[in-house]
Design a protein around this motif. Structure first.
Motif, mmCIF file in Angstrom:
data_model
loop_
_atom_site.group_PDB
_atom_site.id
_atom_site.type_symbol
_atom_site.label_atom_id
_atom_site.label_comp_id
_atom_site.label_asym_id
_atom_site.label_seq_id
_atom_site.Cartn_x
_atom_site.Cartn_y
_atom_site.Cartn_z
ATOM 1 N N TRP A 80 11.277 -2.472 2.451
ATOM 2 C CA TRP A 80 10.895 -1.071 2.231
ATOM 3 C C TRP A 80 9.384 -0.988 2.035
ATOM 4 C CZ3 TRP A 80 13.712 3.357 2.532
ATOM 5 C CH2 TRP A 80 15.099 3.231 2.581
ATOM 6 N N HIS A 81 8.765 -0.038 2.693
ATOM 7 C CA HIS A 81 7.321 0.150 2.515
ATOM 8 C C HIS A 81 6.956 1.605 2.822
ATOM 9 C CE1 HIS A 81 7.906 -0.901 6.757
ATOM 10 N NE2 HIS A 81 6.852 -0.157 7.008
ATOM 11 N N PRO A 82 5.851 2.067 2.231
ATOM 12 C CA PRO A 82 5.445 3.463 2.420
ATOM 13 C C PRO A 82 4.466 3.630 3.585
ATOM 14 C CG PRO A 82 4.090 2.459 0.744
ATOM 15 C CD PRO A 82 4.998 1.380 1.240
ATOM 16 N N HIS A 83 4.310 4.869 4.017
ATOM 17 C CA HIS A 83 3.233 5.249 4.937
ATOM 18 C C HIS A 83 2.742 6.631 4.555
ATOM 19 C CE1 HIS A 83 3.637 1.953 7.773
ATOM 20 N NE2 HIS A 83 4.931 2.178 7.912
ATOM 21 N N ARG A 84 1.476 6.870 4.834
ATOM 22 C CA ARG A 84 0.924 8.232 4.691
ATOM 23 C C ARG A 84 -0.224 8.409 5.686
ATOM 24 N NH1 ARG A 84 -1.164 10.626 -1.010
ATOM 25 N NH2 ARG A 84 1.017 11.283 -1.169
ATOM 26 N N GLN A 124 8.876 6.471 2.624
ATOM 27 C CA GLN A 124 9.115 5.024 2.639
ATOM 28 C C GLN A 124 10.225 4.757 3.640
ATOM 29 O OE1 GLN A 124 9.334 2.785 -1.110
ATOM 30 N NE2 GLN A 124 9.121 4.768 -2.089
ATOM 31 N N HIS A 125 10.107 3.625 4.320
ATOM 32 C CA HIS A 125 11.179 3.267 5.247
ATOM 33 C C HIS A 125 11.327 1.753 5.349
ATOM 34 C CE1 HIS A 125 8.822 2.799 9.316
ATOM 35 N NE2 HIS A 125 8.182 2.244 8.334
ATOM 36 N N ILE A 126 12.392 1.382 6.009
ATOM 37 C CA ILE A 126 12.704 -0.024 6.235
ATOM 38 C C ILE A 126 13.118 -0.172 7.688
ATOM 39 C CG2 ILE A 126 15.071 0.355 5.353
ATOM 40 C CD1 ILE A 126 14.905 -2.575 4.369
ATOM 41 N N GLU A 127 12.656 -1.270 8.311
ATOM 42 C CA GLU A 127 12.955 -1.512 9.724
ATOM 43 C C GLU A 127 13.531 -2.916 9.828
ATOM 44 O OE1 GLU A 127 9.009 0.314 11.646
ATOM 45 O OE2 GLU A 127 8.747 -0.621 9.699
ATOM 46 N N GLN A 128 14.754 -3.017 10.297
ATOM 47 C CA GLN A 128 15.481 -4.289 10.273
ATOM 48 C C GLN A 128 16.271 -4.501 11.564
ATOM 49 O OE1 GLN A 128 16.300 -6.535 7.292
ATOM 50 N NE2 GLN A 128 14.264 -5.746 6.892
ATOM 51 N N VAL A 143 8.031 -2.134 20.819
ATOM 52 C CA VAL A 143 6.621 -1.845 20.632
ATOM 53 C C VAL A 143 6.497 -0.826 19.511
ATOM 54 C CG1 VAL A 143 4.542 -0.906 21.706
ATOM 55 C CG2 VAL A 143 6.176 -2.159 23.104
ATOM 56 N N GLN A 144 5.572 -1.066 18.591
ATOM 57 C CA GLN A 144 5.263 -0.014 17.623
ATOM 58 C C GLN A 144 3.819 0.415 17.766
ATOM 59 O OE1 GLN A 144 5.189 0.122 12.967
ATOM 60 N NE2 GLN A 144 7.229 0.733 13.623
ATOM 61 N N LEU A 145 3.659 1.732 17.899
ATOM 62 C CA LEU A 145 2.350 2.356 18.067
ATOM 63 C C LEU A 145 2.086 3.233 16.850
ATOM 64 C CD1 LEU A 145 0.007 3.233 20.082
ATOM 65 C CD2 LEU A 145 1.543 5.082 20.778
HETATM 66 MN MN MN Z 1 6.526 0.992 8.783
#
Ligand code: MN
Length: 336
Positions: A80-84, A124-128, A143-145
């Motif tokens: 889990w981690h945040p972004h803004r 916050q999200h998690i990518e698994q 790909v993540q942009l």
């Molecule tokens: Mn992320």
């Protein structure tokens, strides 16, 4: 690399661009992607940042995940981690990624689908990888942009767009040999499904071996071509662009009625790229604002970054749901 495949002969064609009268963009430089370990330790190839690239504005980061054939137990994701302050756009060419976020959103991104997450004011999200990919192993390529938001839009409420593979607009090159997938923005008036705050165009093309692909391009957009797999050239000057390299276009040779981008796939491609040269073509309207960036936060000033950390620690970027995926670590370890 399947993503979405189609017979180009059945698709609408890109228009003819005259040799003269078109402002063909020049290649300003070619950058090699660097390898990094992300999240819980999955390898990415990252053409930018890593070098100062104002020519990439409004794009902040591009990570190619794979292509990799995971052995059982090997697939990894992020905690889990945040972004803004910006948007993350995850395009899966092959395999599956699953996600969950603090607004209650969640789902699976697979085989040609795109997930567009506007972090805006904070999330916050998690990518698994899904449990079956972890257990059994398998192919994974995505790909993540990261797309920046201007000052006026950094505080928009978070939102998701789930773009299914079937929603992607498919076009053929003028000669019918190559396939262009419009994920966001538009080309020659053909609109892709992604809705963007910052005007951009985001394409995945499969350029047939030996074929040329010519695209009309907005004069006020920058332009980047990233080689996911295979090799070819970019620009009328035919600058070589190999696997994992990024061509950064600058201005055009001559002022034209319209600007154009041209790429050409090498005649011979590796056996794995039997459909041709796999490239991302992207561009956007530069935001041209100061960038203060730290880990998962991208703002305009240092004070806003400090505020982002305070807001995150005070729980103002959402609360991790109780039914979280079991092995995920606490959010305060997650500022990667
Ligand atoms: Mn992320």
């Amino acid at each position: 690399m399947p993503a979405v495949m189609a017979d180009p002969l059945t698709l609408p064609r890109l228009p003819h661009l005259p040799e003269t009268g078109t402002g063909w963009r020049r290649v300003a430089k070619v950058v090699t992607a660097q390898r990094h370990l992300e999240g819980e330790g999955f390898q990415v190839r990252r053409p930018f940042p890593g070098v100062d690239l104002p020519l990439a504005d409004p794009f902040l980061l591009l990570d190619q995940m794979g292509e990799v054939e995971y052995a059982p137990g090997e697939a990894k994701g992020t905690p889990w981690h945040p972004h803004r302050g910006f948007e993350t756009v995850t395009y899966m060419l092959e395999g599956t990624f699953q996600h969950q976020d603090t607004t209650g959103g969640g789902g699976v991104i697979a085989d040609g689908a795109t997930q567009w997450m506007t972090a805006g004011a904070g999330i916050q999200h998690i990518e698994q990888p899904p449990p079956e990919l972890v257990t059994k192993g398998g192919l994974f390529h995505g790909v993540q942009l990261w797309v920046n938001l201007p000052r006026s839009q950094k505080w928009v409420p978070p939102r998701y767009q789930d773009i299914e593979a079937r929603d992607v607009k498919l076009l053929a090159a003028e000669d019918g040999a190559s396939l262009v997938r419009v994920i966001a923005g538009s080309v020659a008036g053909y609109e892709g499904p992604g809705v963007t705050y910052t005007p951009i165009t985001y394409l995945h093309a499969t350029v047939a071996p030996g074929a040329q692909l010519k695209l009309p391009w907005p004069q006020d957009f920058n332009a980047l071509v990233y080689s996911l797999a295979g090799r070819g050239t970019a620009g009328v000057e035919e600058v070589a662009v190999g696997d994992g390299r990024l061509a950064v276009f600058g201005g055009s040779h001559h002022k034209g009625d319209t600007d154009g981008l041209v790429v050409r796939a090498a005649d011979s491609q590796a056996l794995a790229n039997k459909h041709g040269w796999e490239i991302l073509i992207l561009g956007g309207l530069p935001i041209r604002e100061p960038i203060a960036r730290y880990g998962p936060f991208v703002m305009n000033t240092r004070d806003e970054i400090i505020q982002a950390f305070e807001d995150f620690q005070a729980g103002r970027m959402g609360t991790i749901p109780a039914e979280k995926v079991p092995h995920l670590s606490a959010a305060d370890e997650a500022l990667d």
